[in-house]
Design an enzyme around this catalytic site. Structure first.
Site, mmCIF file in Angstrom:
data_model
loop_
_atom_site.group_PDB
_atom_site.id
_atom_site.type_symbol
_atom_site.label_atom_id
_atom_site.label_comp_id
_atom_site.label_asym_id
_atom_site.label_seq_id
_atom_site.Cartn_x
_atom_site.Cartn_y
_atom_site.Cartn_z
ATOM 1 N N ASP A 117 0.864 -1.085 0.059
ATOM 2 C CA ASP A 117 0.201 -0.166 0.103
ATOM 3 C C ASP A 117 0.989 1.221 -0.080
ATOM 4 O O ASP A 117 1.896 1.133 -0.051
ATOM 5 C CB ASP A 117 -0.954 0.038 1.108
ATOM 6 C CG ASP A 117 -0.590 0.257 2.513
ATOM 7 O OD1 ASP A 117 0.786 0.470 2.646
ATOM 8 O OD2 ASP A 117 -1.059 0.324 3.441
ATOM 9 N N ASP B 31 -4.324 -6.741 9.141
ATOM 10 C CA ASP B 31 -3.046 -6.647 9.453
ATOM 11 C C ASP B 31 -2.829 -5.510 10.705
ATOM 12 O O ASP B 31 -3.662 -4.886 10.819
ATOM 13 C CB ASP B 31 -2.247 -5.829 8.046
ATOM 14 C CG ASP B 31 -2.692 -4.495 7.995
ATOM 15 O OD1 ASP B 31 -1.909 -3.680 8.843
ATOM 16 O OD2 ASP B 31 -3.572 -3.827 7.511
ATOM 17 N N CYS C 26 7.253 -20.464 27.684
ATOM 18 C CA CYS C 26 6.858 -20.235 26.237
ATOM 19 C C CYS C 26 7.892 -21.398 25.220
ATOM 20 O O CYS C 26 8.942 -21.386 25.380
ATOM 21 C CB CYS C 26 7.306 -18.797 25.755
ATOM 22 S SG CYS C 26 7.136 -18.518 24.139
ATOM 23 N N CYS D 277 8.347 -20.881 22.082
ATOM 24 C CA CYS D 277 8.700 -20.435 20.829
ATOM 25 C C CYS D 277 10.270 -20.399 20.927
ATOM 26 O O CYS D 277 11.064 -20.280 21.944
ATOM 27 C CB CYS D 277 8.293 -19.058 20.714
ATOM 28 S SG CYS D 277 9.336 -17.706 21.243
ATOM 29 N N CYS E 100 12.412 -17.525 22.846
ATOM 30 C CA CYS E 100 12.472 -17.763 24.271
ATOM 31 C C CYS E 100 13.248 -18.958 24.629
ATOM 32 O O CYS E 100 13.977 -19.166 25.661
ATOM 33 C CB CYS E 100 11.024 -17.883 24.880
ATOM 34 S SG CYS E 100 10.169 -16.413 24.786
ATOM 35 N N HIS F 176 8.290 -12.826 19.638
ATOM 36 C CA HIS F 176 7.663 -13.511 20.402
ATOM 37 C C HIS F 176 6.319 -13.159 20.625
ATOM 38 O O HIS F 176 5.407 -14.302 20.534
ATOM 39 C CB HIS F 176 8.432 -13.806 21.733
ATOM 40 C CG HIS F 176 7.515 -14.129 22.897
ATOM 41 N ND1 HIS F 176 7.318 -15.585 23.674
ATOM 42 C CD2 HIS F 176 6.759 -13.126 23.655
ATOM 43 C CE1 HIS F 176 6.495 -15.223 24.503
ATOM 44 N NE2 HIS F 176 6.253 -13.983 24.739
HETATM 45 ZN ZN LIG Z 1 8.440 -16.966 23.251
#
Ligand SMILES: [Zn+2]
Length: 678
Positions: free
Chosen positions: A354, A507, A616, A618, A621, A643
């Site tokens: 955009d 978004d 966490c 992820c 982490c 994260h």
């Molecule tokens: Zn994390």
């Protein structure tokens, strides 16, 4: 400046006597020692002149240099295995006694008998600007240091690696490990190395007292540089003095899209795009030293969030022209590479373009022509391209109308040209308005023009209720085969409602950005948000902005507090410090971070207690643990942002699957900066 030095006695003495005292004499008690000293009266010597071992001789070179400098007051104390802790000018008789070889139980008992643990506690607790401790492992054992020890100032323990690991993790205590590499650096055998390093510190401080902060802030500078430590770098904007980024050839790689990502069922209902805003991090960042592996951050040595996880945490990327062409270098790169290659995603990964209407919100007309934008989307190979819109700001009625009509006109020109040129990407008609009716009326016109994808803009300040009202009204005018996108909106609690109302994509970078914009919600978790622990870099933005309100704080003191907070939080992460100590040290520094005296205590206590970085799963982490929960500099804050996006993407999928998620109310954006960043 007051510098305390605590060193050990050495076996070699400057004078000896066949009558010298031995451990056996000391063990007979003070009256006996005094009687023996009377005999040796002629030989009584100030402690600092008695020893002639390498460590002591080298140390004294620095002590003398420091004493000659008017700015330093040296408080030298010596730990003797015969006399206990003595001050430098106390006269001692020649003696032969050492802790070395006494065995652990022997050391503990004899140290108690000499009152060493309590004497050392008194010495360490006395206020000073810097304390240097030069004790080997047996002498340290004699001190019986533990977490209850109080330090009167930043205290560097020069010692071996094993001894360093046994030191208590307490605020202001910095182990400086000395081993063979340092012996080489300082061209000095291990035996005298502690003395040599301490002497250099003292000599340097004598010449440059302003370097105190460097020793306190970067204790490792003490051992990595036999000369002067580098004074803390001052930010400079002068041309030619900017740091040059070193290229890291490992970072410029296109990711692969695993099936697990490609087959995500939520995408049938709603797709989540992340806006691109140069959110990259150094993959090799040195958290211990706070050093960028490439000198300074650049696209050529940093990675995007999707390069750090096994799969992207979004269904597409939105990039605005104002952001894509933010700098000359970026514009050149993105034009040469195309948008997919530049963002290091495969060609089939959806990218929407955009213009970035917020970037020209204050101009009367958008700075881009429709022709130019069509060329740009085509040249960079976008998958979706949004027509040139103009945000409707609260202004006069006629201005409102003007911007509304202009946006509709642009959309019409945009689609006509797109069709005429048979361009390969999907055109998205940008819709602006101020109430449900104005949005719905415009949307109706776009459908007639032939659009199959509409993007509703200007809603970031609106409540979820108002947005839903608008979407419902727009849907009435828009057939099911036409998709609707909401610009800048991703409120986790409302995603299901948006999808049910007929929204196909959104978004927002709000989850990413709340890592540094919303203090109490800076660390997201599947169970609700936490406050990240603020430990801003002393000497950088923090000092400049807030420290001038505290003239009582010296640079060294600020650095000391900062380093203590970092060390203790890390120690807490490793379960080597108590929650109370960590919290107290953290708050010590935190209270100076902002003008407002808002106590972060309850929020930090909750974060520390729950240790969300350990829960966490992820990749970030898992790799960096508590560093992700520290609010400090781009490399931690952006990682935490990544994260947060990881968490959001999972919450979104749960929501869309009809599962319940913790209710976290996402407030509408309230200020211009936030709106610009969404
Ligand atoms: Zn994390």
């Amino acid at each position: 400046m007051r510098v305390r030095v605590i060193t050990s006695c050495t076996g070699e003495k400057s004078l000896s006597s066949p009558e010298q005292l031995t451990l056996a004499d000391f063990r007979l008690g003070a009256p006996h020692v005094q009687a023996r000293e009377a005999v040796l009266r002629e030989l009584l010597t100030p402690a600092e002149d008695l020893y002639s071992g390498l460590q002591h001789v080298r140390l004294m070179r620095g002590v003398r240099a420091a004493r000659e400098a008017s700015s330093i007051e040296v408080d030298l104390q010596i730990l003797s295995a015969g006399y206990g802790l003595v001050v430098a000018n106390q006269k001692l008789a020649p003696y032969e006694a050492t802790f070395i070889g006494m065995g652990r139980k022997g050391i503990d008992a004899w140290a108690q008998a000499l009152g060493i643990p309590s004497a050392i506690r008194v010495a360490l607790a006395e206020p000073c600007d810097l304390c240097l401790v030069l004790l080997g492992k047996d002498y340290l054992r004699a001190c019986a240091l533990d977490e209850q020890v109080q330090l009167g100032g930043p205290t560097l323990f020069l010692c071996g690696k094993d001894a360093a690991q046994r030191l208590p993790k307490i605020p202001y205590l910095y182990p400086v490990v000395l081993a063979n590499p340092e012996a080489t650096t300082f061209s000095c055998g291990l035996v005298g190395l502690k003395g040599e390093v301490a002497a250099r510190v003292l000599e340097n401080l004598a010449k440059h007292p302003e370097l105190l902060g460097a020793y306190v802030g970067k204790p490792q500078a003490t051992v990595s540089n036999p000369g002067l430590p580098t004074p803390p770098a001052k930010a400079s904007t002068k041309p030619g003095t900017r740091k040059v980024a070193r290229v890291n050839s490992d970072v410029d790689r296109v990711i692969e899209l695993p099936d697990s990502w490609r087959n995500k069922p939520h995408r049938e209902k709603l797709r989540y795009f992340i806006p691109e805003w140069d959110d990259l991090v150094d993959p090799d960042y040195d958290f211990e030293r706070d050093e960028h592996s490439g000198g300074t951050g650049d696209w050529s040595n940093q990675v995007y969030a999707h390069q750090m996880y096994p799969e992207p945490n979004y269904d597409g990327i939105l990039i605005s022209k104002v952001v894509a062409e933010k700098s000359k270098k970026k514009k050149e790169r993105i034009n040469a590479m195309g948008v997919h290659r530049f963002l290091r995603v495969p060609r089939r990964f959806p990218i929407m373009g955009d213009c970035g209407a917020f970037g020209y919100i204050n101009q009367d007309v958008p700075p881009y022509s429709t022709d130019e934008i069509l060329d740009y989307y085509t040249r960079l190979d976008f998958d979706l391209g949004v027509s040139v819109d103009h945000l409707i700001v609260a202004a006069t009625e006629s201005k409102k109308r003007e911007r509304y009509e202009l946006t509709i006109q642009n959309a019409e020109d945009f689609l006509r040209e797109h069709t005429a040129r048979a361009l390969p990407w999907t055109p998205v008609g940008a819709v602006q308005g101020w109430d449900p009716k104005s949005y719905a009326d415009a949307a109706g016109k776009y459908v007639k023009m032939g659009y199959t994808y509409l993007g509703l803009g200007g809603l970031v300040r609106s409540t979820t209720r108002d947005i839903l009202d608008i979407v419902f009204r727009v849907r009435e005018k828009v057939p099911p085969h036409v998709s609707i996108h909401l610009f800048g909106i991703a409120r986790v609690d409302a995603m299901k409602a948006f999808a049910d109302a007929g929204v196909q994509s959104v978004d927002s970078a709000s989850y990413l950005r709340q890592a540094w914009m919303r203090l109490h919600q800076s660390y997201a978790s599947m169970d609700g948000p936490y406050a990240a622990l603020r430990i801003p870099e002393a000497g950088k933005s923090f000092r400049a902005k807030h420290m001038r309100d505290h003239p009582e704080l010296s640079d060294a003191r600020i650095l000391t507090m900062e380093q203590a907070a970092l060390r203790i939080v890390r120690a807490y992460g490793q379960r080597k410090a108590s929650l109370d100590t960590a919290l107290e040290t953290l708050l010590d520094y935190d209270r100076f971070v902002t003008k407002e005296r808002i106590s972060m205590e309850p929020a930090y206590r909750r974060t520390l207690e729950d240790r969300p970085w350990e829960q966490c799963p992820c990749a970030i982490c898992q790799n960096h643990g508590i560093e992700v929960a520290i609010f400090r500099g781009n490399n931690r804050n952006r990682r935490r942002g990544f994260h947060n996006t990881w968490v959001f993407y999972r919450l979104l999928q749960k929501m869309l699957a009809g599962e319940s998620v913790p209710f976290v109310k996402q407030q509408p954006a309230t200020n211009q900066l936030e709106i610009a960043l969404l």
